[in-house]
Write an enzyme that holds these catalytic residues in place. Structure first.
Site, mmCIF file in Angstrom:
data_model
loop_
_atom_site.group_PDB
_atom_site.id
_atom_site.type_symbol
_atom_site.label_atom_id
_atom_site.label_comp_id
_atom_site.label_asym_id
_atom_site.label_seq_id
_atom_site.Cartn_x
_atom_site.Cartn_y
_atom_site.Cartn_z
ATOM 1 N N HIS A 158 0.834 -1.201 0.000
ATOM 2 C CA HIS A 158 0.000 0.000 0.000
ATOM 3 C C HIS A 158 0.869 1.252 0.000
ATOM 4 O O HIS A 158 2.000 1.240 0.467
ATOM 5 C CB HIS A 158 -0.975 0.017 1.185
ATOM 6 N N HIS A 160 0.945 5.296 1.127
ATOM 7 C CA HIS A 160 0.338 6.332 1.969
ATOM 8 C C HIS A 160 0.374 7.680 1.248
ATOM 9 O O HIS A 160 1.410 8.075 0.718
ATOM 10 C CB HIS A 160 1.110 6.495 3.278
#
Length: 215
Positions: A158, A160
């Site tokens: 992922h 940010h």
């Protein structure tokens, strides 16, 4: 776990002075709440998951991001397409802190196919601009915690997006003086080692065509 993550983040950017606003549950945002895991996504406060085999792209029962993707856990969805999803971090560092995640499960950045990484990164300017306008700021940090030592706690790749404002004192290391690189033998040896690793690495079918032109 939260203290460990903050300590790691602090070492390369800036520790939380708290996070401005929760961003995940206000007003009209409720309409965006999908019945997709309990926690949308920051790395903090989660039980550490074991990394999976890099070749395994299937969803896992234990992965909060896989549950969100399958619609089994709640999250505030900001954007979605066939390859990736953007959600609000459930424990934001700042107001608007968001995560871009691939819909398929990859435990680390190096296990994620280049075309998936490209799909995620190509959305950053578009999504980042929208988040900055909505959060009332003009800057953001783009951050990937890749590996446990770097602060990764959820082993599903992922990215940010962390909105920033001037003097928000989020990362204390921003006030530290950086030392200039020494153009010496240590630096030269490091460069040689990295180039050697790049040239000898086993390149997957999806990674071909990334050979460096440096010799």
């Amino acid at each position: 776990m939260e203290n460990r993550r903050l300590a790691v983040l602090c070492s390369h950017l800036r520790p939380v002075g708290s996070g401005a606003g929760s961003g995940s549950g206000s007003g009209s945002g409720a309409a965006r709440l999908s019945t997709s895991g309990a926690s949308s996504g920051g790395d903090r406060g989660k039980k550490q998951q074991r990394p999976r085999d890099p070749g395994d792209r299937g969803p896992t029962k234990d992965c909060v991001f896989c549950r969100i993707t399958r619609g089994e856990s709640p999250a505030f969805k900001l954007y979605e397409d066939e390859k990736c999803l953007c959600i609000l971090d459930s424990k934001p560092l700042t107001h608007g802190h968001s995560l871009i995640i691939p819909k398929s499960h990859y435990s680390s950045l190096e296990a994620t196919p280049p075309n998936v990484v490209a799909a995620m990164c190509s959305k950053v300017p578009f999504i980042g601009s929208a988040i900055m306008r909505a959060a009332g700021c003009d800057s953001f940090n783009l951050l990937v915690n890749n590996g446990a030592a770097a602060g990764q706690v959820i082993f599903h790749t992922h990215i940010h997006i962390i909105p920033r404002k001037a003097s928000d004192c989020l990362w204390t290391s921003e006030s530290l003086r950086r030392r200039p690189l020494n153009f010496n033998q240590d630096a030269s040896r490091l460069v040689d080692r990295v180039r050697e690793e790049l040239s000898t690495s086993n390149v997957s079918e999806e990674s071909k065509g990334q050979e460096s032109t440096l010799s």
